[in-house]
Scaffold this active site. Structure first.
Site, PDB file in Angstrom:
ATOM      1  N   HIS A 165       8.125  -6.519   7.604  1.00  0.00           N
ATOM      2  CA  HIS A 165       8.198  -7.753   8.166  1.00  0.00           C
ATOM      3  C   HIS A 165       7.213  -7.722   9.506  1.00  0.00           C
ATOM      4  O   HIS A 165       7.250  -6.529  10.117  1.00  0.00           O
ATOM      5  CB  HIS A 165       9.444  -8.408   8.549  1.00  0.00           C
ATOM      6  CG  HIS A 165       9.475  -9.640   9.370  1.00  0.00           C
ATOM      7  ND1 HIS A 165       9.060 -10.770   8.529  1.00  0.00           N
ATOM      8  CD2 HIS A 165       9.813 -10.084  10.468  1.00  0.00           C
ATOM      9  CE1 HIS A 165       8.825 -11.985   9.320  1.00  0.00           C
ATOM     10  NE2 HIS A 165       9.762 -11.316  10.483  1.00  0.00           N
ATOM     11  N   HIS A 205       7.176 -14.474  15.367  1.00  0.00           N
ATOM     12  CA  HIS A 205       6.966 -14.275  14.213  1.00  0.00           C
ATOM     13  C   HIS A 205       7.247 -15.393  13.218  1.00  0.00           C
ATOM     14  O   HIS A 205       7.745 -16.275  13.748  1.00  0.00           O
ATOM     15  CB  HIS A 205       7.756 -13.126  13.536  1.00  0.00           C
ATOM     16  CG  HIS A 205       9.281 -13.229  13.739  1.00  0.00           C
ATOM     17  ND1 HIS A 205      10.034 -13.591  12.749  1.00  0.00           N
ATOM     18  CD2 HIS A 205      10.260 -13.606  14.670  1.00  0.00           C
ATOM     19  CE1 HIS A 205      11.358 -13.892  12.944  1.00  0.00           C
ATOM     20  NE2 HIS A 205      11.225 -13.739  14.479  1.00  0.00           N
ATOM     21  N   CYS A 227       4.370 -13.710   6.528  1.00  0.00           N
ATOM     22  CA  CYS A 227       4.094 -13.248   8.098  1.00  0.00           C
ATOM     23  C   CYS A 227       3.080 -12.290   8.446  1.00  0.00           C
ATOM     24  O   CYS A 227       2.709 -12.456   9.705  1.00  0.00           O
ATOM     25  CB  CYS A 227       5.539 -12.591   8.406  1.00  0.00           C
ATOM     26  SG  CYS A 227       6.320 -11.280   7.412  1.00  0.00           S
TER      27      CYS A 227
END
Length: 173
Positions: free
Chosen positions: A25, A37, A117
């Site tokens: 991530h 994010h 992301c």
């Protein structure tokens, strides 16, 4: 006392790579131990639920969030990883941070393969949305597909050779 980035000194505008086990991530560090994010709406920060790719495959919408880094990271490991610095010039740090903060709270399209992301943070840092994870997965899938195709072709050729050999033996009898 809250955790800090003492192990991984980050500067505003740096990319943070969080190891979730089966995938990474990504966030952008904005200073003050905070990150911005992109999080699919059906996911949460809990790394146990975060670890399942089904939540990401099932989501078409994500929200830009601002959080303390330790809230996002949890017990997972993370590093500063400005992965495309060798290919592209990074935008100025204050511009990256300003753009990231302006986007907080926005809902955006989300697709694991085209708008994830990693695409989000690389677009903020370099002005180019890229995902090495997606490229790597595509290469692996291509190699696996090619391997299956080669194995199938080999089986067909081997079968054909056996049939030819069998015909020759019958013809000589």
């Amino acid at each position: 006392m809250a955790p800090t980035l003492f192990d991984n000194p980050a500067k505003p505008g740096d990319l943070i790579e969080i190891d979730r086990g089966t995938f990474k991530h990504w966030a952008v560090y904005i200073g003050g131990n905070e990150v911005v994010h992109l999080m699919p709406l059906n996911a949460d920060n809990n790394s146990e639920s975060f670890g399942t790719l089904m939540r990401f495959l099932d989501s078409g919408v994500a929200e830009v969030k601002r959080q303390k880094i330790w809230e996002l990271v949890g017990s997972d490991s993370y590093d500063v990883n400005n992965l495309l610095d060798d290919e592209y010039e990074a935008r100025e740090r204050h511009v990256i941070v300003r753009e990231a903060c302006r986007m907080v709270g926005r809902q955006m399209p989300y697709c694991l393969f085209t708008d994830n992301c990693e695409h989000f943070v690389t677009n903020l840092r370099y002005g180019k949305p890229e995902s090495r994870q997606v490229k790597t997965a595509a290469v692996i899938a291509g190699v696996a597909t090619a391997g299956v195709a080669i194995a199938a072709l080999g089986a067909v050729l081997f079968s054909s050779l056996l049939k030819d050999d069998d015909k020759k033996r019958r013809h000589h009898k």
